[in-house]
Scaffold this active site. Structure first.
Site, PDB file in Angstrom:
ATOM      1  N   CYS A   4       0.721  -1.237   0.083  1.00 50.60           N
ATOM      2  CA  CYS A   4      -0.103   0.047   0.010  1.00 50.60           C
ATOM      3  C   CYS A   4       0.761   1.122   0.209  1.00 50.60           C
ATOM      4  O   CYS A   4       2.213   1.281  -0.016  1.00 50.60           O
ATOM      5  CB  CYS A   4      -0.820   0.104   1.382  1.00 50.60           C
ATOM      6  SG  CYS A   4      -0.132   0.139   2.985  1.00 50.60           S
TER       7      CYS A   4
ATOM      8  N   CYS B 121       3.475   1.726   2.554  1.00 47.74           N
ATOM      9  CA  CYS B 121       4.813   1.234   2.424  1.00 47.74           C
ATOM     10  C   CYS B 121       5.741   1.971   1.513  1.00 47.74           C
ATOM     11  O   CYS B 121       6.979   2.122   2.090  1.00 47.74           O
ATOM     12  CB  CYS B 121       4.612  -0.127   1.491  1.00 47.74           C
ATOM     13  SG  CYS B 121       3.665  -1.426   2.745  1.00 47.74           S
TER      14      CYS B 121
ATOM     15  N   CYS C  16      42.733 -22.416 -12.492  1.00 50.64           N
ATOM     16  CA  CYS C  16      42.829 -22.554 -11.108  1.00 50.64           C
ATOM     17  C   CYS C  16      41.963 -21.885 -10.210  1.00 50.64           C
ATOM     18  O   CYS C  16      41.435 -20.983 -10.573  1.00 50.64           O
ATOM     19  CB  CYS C  16      44.402 -22.483 -10.802  1.00 50.64           C
ATOM     20  SG  CYS C  16      44.967 -20.766 -10.847  1.00 50.64           S
TER      21      CYS C  16
ATOM     22  N   CYS D 148      41.776 -17.951 -10.755  1.00 54.75           N
ATOM     23  CA  CYS D 148      40.989 -17.557 -11.609  1.00 54.75           C
ATOM     24  C   CYS D 148      39.692 -17.253 -11.176  1.00 54.75           C
ATOM     25  O   CYS D 148      39.065 -16.173 -11.517  1.00 54.75           O
ATOM     26  CB  CYS D 148      41.040 -18.445 -12.968  1.00 54.75           C
ATOM     27  SG  CYS D 148      42.420 -18.947 -13.646  1.00 54.75           S
TER      28      CYS D 148
ATOM     29  N   ASP E 183       7.916 -32.037  13.525  1.00 50.17           N
ATOM     30  CA  ASP E 183       6.453 -31.951  13.583  1.00 50.17           C
ATOM     31  C   ASP E 183       5.649 -33.380  13.620  1.00 50.17           C
ATOM     32  O   ASP E 183       6.174 -34.189  12.985  1.00 50.17           O
ATOM     33  CB  ASP E 183       6.168 -31.010  12.402  1.00 50.17           C
ATOM     34  CG  ASP E 183       4.409 -30.756  12.356  1.00 50.17           C
ATOM     35  OD1 ASP E 183       4.021 -30.418  13.292  1.00 50.17           O
ATOM     36  OD2 ASP E 183       3.687 -31.154  11.312  1.00 50.17           O
TER      37      ASP E 183
ATOM     38  N   ASP F 159       6.124 -30.210   7.218  1.00 52.43           N
ATOM     39  CA  ASP F 159       5.453 -30.433   5.937  1.00 52.43           C
ATOM     40  C   ASP F 159       4.504 -29.470   5.580  1.00 52.43           C
ATOM     41  O   ASP F 159       3.895 -29.155   4.347  1.00 52.43           O
ATOM     42  CB  ASP F 159       4.940 -31.584   5.898  1.00 52.43           C
ATOM     43  CG  ASP F 159       3.621 -32.093   6.608  1.00 52.43           C
ATOM     44  OD1 ASP F 159       3.684 -31.378   7.669  1.00 52.43           O
ATOM     45  OD2 ASP F 159       2.948 -32.818   6.281  1.00 52.43           O
TER      46      ASP F 159
ATOM     47  N   ASP G 166       4.421 -24.686   9.284  1.00 55.92           N
ATOM     48  CA  ASP G 166       5.607 -25.248   9.796  1.00 55.92           C
ATOM     49  C   ASP G 166       6.658 -24.244   9.298  1.00 55.92           C
ATOM     50  O   ASP G 166       7.809 -24.116   9.532  1.00 55.92           O
ATOM     51  CB  ASP G 166       6.225 -26.269   9.488  1.00 55.92           C
ATOM     52  CG  ASP G 166       5.291 -27.540  10.153  1.00 55.92           C
ATOM     53  OD1 ASP G 166       4.807 -27.329  11.284  1.00 55.92           O
ATOM     54  OD2 ASP G 166       4.846 -28.463   9.370  1.00 55.92           O
TER      55      ASP G 166
END
Length: 797
Positions: A15, A18, A82, A85, A496, A691, A695
């Site tokens: 909005c 912000c 190497c 680089c 969980d 899951d 969580d």
């Protein structure tokens, strides 16, 4: 005053408040004038570069709780030899405004996150080109494979040429050995100009790559392996050329020739580089294996006709026919047909899953015994397998924090080595063996060659590549090297309950009948309910082909149960309260009800015409391998916690079944993260396993989040590790793999550093012939890659 104008894309504004907040905060910074546009989601900023940097602006926006809009590009980087680089390219790109780059020497790739308003892809490639390397936006896997094959072929051809031309020089070197080996020595091989003819193509055709690499780095005020090789071999070659000229001018002069030193060095370095390139190819075996799982074509139904088309041409909404034995080409949904599908390559579940109309299908799984018609819902890069491949590729291209140490060392190592080589030459020439050019030259060349930091640069990324690939093969996806490293420090894990320890779907576990033929009445009553427990009871009836009865006047009584009329009989299903309210006696069965509840089950009674007909117990059952996984975690000295919103009696019952001693029960979703913080405040490194959407905050708060692959996209996106099939035994595997990978990295770093630390003084003391130093340098790089490849064979507990 140096005023610069930039446009910064901002995410997260909802909005005008912000945009106003961001604008005010930016304008409070010294030397900044900002205008934030909510509609365009951009900030137009003029700032004084002497007082504030672009990084300060981005940092301020992010501290306010918003995001800076970025895009990500992946590049193939050509020309790196190497770690110096890759470190130089990374440092240079990260100095550009709005750029965050990670360059991986092993994969020869760069992942660059950049702000599109500040920098373009062309500008990034131009900056890399100025450093003397080539950056191309990542090509198709086929093009990448062809490039690798061409590169290896080119190395083989040059090695063959180099070896053929070097062998006569190596044979001639035997003539300088102080004891007689009885080998014939053609006089022509001792001629300085014959040796010159053999050595020159090796030095300037085969070895030209070292000169170009050294020039590009020195031009950019940097130094890498090419500088060391070019300096060392050139010193030997040009000193030999001067000696040959002196012998030509003064026929009695015995020249000291080192053509074989430069040629042998180049040849041995090429041997090492060839073995290294071939070994690197084996580190990507995990990606190749995943790619081989993909279907190549699909049978689509268009305009009523079946036609086979390449997989790339399948679009969302296509109707596809999948016959028995065929791979399911893309992710989708069954429209018609019944079959069993082998999903083991994704889920790890060995038993084929029955599929019928409405069920979801995963691309690249195998249809076993029936023809299915499906609708494509996800194609191309959006399929489950493509997502897995992308995660593995990103992880293999990322850096673990431990690699920063190696990058810092590699970045300053070469200039220090050049200084040591010069000092070695001066000490030998003026103090140890005054005026002896050959001895001083040999010692300084040996220092230059033995000190090459190739092994140091390969130590970490090769192990990360193999470790993440090994994880993908076992169903563990690490999103990046930092997550692979973090997992080995874990000493506490929070699980969980629902969907993680348990299956997440209730099942009927026990049923007792007191009235015969009462089960059809129970099933009919529950068929009209939308409650998850009702679904479990109805599924129980379906599996047993229970007679279907019709229910009338269904009524749900919230918190108590249900009431229904079936075949003119009144049926009640529910709690003690429901039975008491309808004067149904259950006193004789109170003990059985309590026992079920102590076991963590939900017990319901059902009655027909006010007479108790039976008790049914429903529970979200524990996953088969949960106890095994918990035992394995404990064996790894990890404290295991369970967190759930369930009541304490049920929570402790479930925890007791799987052997968990620490339980957080009746926890609100928003409080899960606080419990994770509580454990962290005790000095523990915590992993959270979950899951669900609820969580996600806890997964983000934990030191590392582990998502169950069968869970929600939000959880998977938040976590650093994903368990593809949801197998809990993959949690100890992930931690075990992390520990073994970190051990492997430390071994590589130790031997790479020990090799350089021990090799430089030995070479400086004149105890190491240059060609032996070259062989040792090549061997060190190959040994580091070979040690990393051992991870492919280790057993992960």
């Amino acid at each position: 005053m140096s005023i610069k104008h930039v446009n910064i894309g901002i995410t997260g504004m909802t909005c005008a408040a912000c945009s106003t907040r961001i604008e005010k905060s930016l304008n409070k910074m010294e030397g900044v004038e900002a205008n934030v546009n909510l509609t365009m989601e951009k900030a137009s900023v003029d700032y004084d570069e002497e007082k504030v940097s672009h990084h300060d602006l981005s940092d301020k926006i992010e501290k306010l709780g918003y995001g800076v809009q970025t895009e990500k590009a992946e590049f193939d980087i050509y020309g790196m030899t190497c770690a110096a680089c890759s470190t130089r390219i990374e440092k240079t790109l990260n100095k550009m405004d709005g750029v965050n780059a990670s360059i991986n020497l092993t994969t020869e790739k760069g992942i660059v996150e950049y702000e599109p308003g500040l920098v373009t892809v062309d500008q990034i490639t131009e900056r890399v080109a100025k450093l003397g390397y080539e950056a191309k936006q990542s090509q198709s896997r086929e093009e990448q494979r062809n490039h690798k094959e061409e590169e290896i072929h080119d190395k083989k051809v040059k090695l063959l040429i180099s070896a053929i031309l070097t062998l006569p020089l190596l044979y001639a070197m035997i003539g300088h050995i102080p004891w007689d080996l009885g080998l014939p020595m053609p006089e022509v091989l001792m001629n300085p100009w014959v040796q010159f003819l053999f050595a020159t193509p090796v030095q300037f055709y085969v070895g030209w790559q070292f000169y170009t690499g050294a020039y590009k780095n020195l031009r950019n005020k940097s130094a890498n392996m090419d500088v060391l090789v070019a300096l060392g071999t050139s010193a030997a070659y040009f000193y030999s050329l001067v000696e040959g000229i002196r012998a030509t001018v003064n026929p009695g002069y015995d020249p000291h020739l080192y053509y074989e030193t430069s040629a042998v060095l180049i040849t041995l370095i090429l041997v090492g580089k060839l073995f290294e390139a071939m070994a690197k190819g084996r580190t990507t075996a995990a990606i190749s294996k995943l790619l081989s799982l993909q279907a190549k074509e699909a049978t689509v139904i268009r305009d009523g006709q079946e036609m086979k088309i390449p997989l790339e041409q399948v679009v969302v909404g296509d109707k596809i026919s999948v016959k028995p034995g065929e791979k399911i080409p893309v992710d989708g949904e069954v429209v018609s047909g019944k079959s069993a599908v082998d999903e083991s390559m994704i889920t790890g579940e060995s038993i084929p899953i029955e599929k019928s109309s409405g069920d979801l299908l995963i691309g690249s799984t195998i249809n076993k015994n029936g023809t299915l018609q499906m609708e494509a819902t996800k194609v191309g890069k959006n399929t489950a397998l493509a997502t897995i491949i992308k995660v593995v590729e990103d992880a293999q291209g990322s850096k673990a924090p431990i690699q920063r140490m190696a990058d810092v060392i590699s970045g300053i190592f070469v200039p220090i080595v050049v200084g040591i080589a010069v000092l070695t030459f001066l000490i030998w020439f003026f103090i140890v063996d005054p005026q002896n050019w050959p001895a001083a030259l040999e010692a300084s060349i040996a220092v230059l060659v033995i000190a090459c930091p190739c092994a140091l640069g390969l130590a970490t990324p090769t192990s990360i590549m193999v470790g993440t690939g090994k994880g993908a093969e076992t169903g563990v996806l690490f999103k990046g090297g930092e997550h692979l490293e973090a997992a080995h420090k874990i000493n506490a894990i929070v699980l969980d309950k629902t969907g993680t320890i348990t299956k997440g779907t209730p099942e009927v576990t026990d049923i007792h009948y007191f009235v015969s033929d009462s089960l059809p009445y129970l099933i009919a009553a529950e068929r009209s309910s939308e409650h998850p427990l009702a679904e479990a009871i109805v599924d129980y009836g379906k599996k047993r082909n229970v007679e279907k009865l019709d229910a009338d006047d269904f009524k749900a009584i919230p918190g108590h149960g249900i009431e229904s009329q079936i075949n003119n009989k009144k049926v009640h299903v529910g709690t003690r309260k429901l039975m008491i309210e309808n004067n149904i006696d259950f006193a004789d069965h109170e003990e059985q009800l309590t026992q079920y509840e102590l076991e963590g089950k939900t017990a319901m009674m059902f009655a027909i015409d006010s007479k108790l007909a039976g008790i049914v117990a429903v529970a979200d059952t524990v996953k088969e391998n949960a106890r095994q996984a918990i035992d394995q975690l404990k064996a790894q000295d990890i404290e295991v916690y369970m967190i759930t919103g369930d009541n304490e009696r049920t929570a402790k019952a479930i925890a007791g079944q799987v052997g968990i001693d620490h339980v957080f029960a009746e926890v609100l979703p928003e409080d899960k993260a606080n419990h994770v913080k509580t454990i962290q405040n005790q000095g523990m490194k915590v992993a959270m396993v979950g899951d669900g959407i609820n969580d996600a905050p806890a997964l983000a708060t934990a030191d590392i989040g582990i998502a169950i692959g069968t869970g929600t996209d939000v959880a998977i996106e938040t976590a650093g590790i994903t368990l593809v099939g949801g197998e809990l035994t993959n949690i100890p595997k992930a931690i075990g793999l992390s520990r073994k990978t970190m051990t492997n990295i430390r071994q590589n770093l130790f031997w790479a550093l020990a090799y350089n630390t021990a090799g430089i003084p030995i070479a400086a003391l004149g105890l190491l012939q240059p060609w032996i130093a070259g062989a040792a340098m090549a061997f060190s790089s190959v040994s580091v890659v070979s040690n990393a490849l051992r991870l492919k064979r280790v057993k992960i507990d």
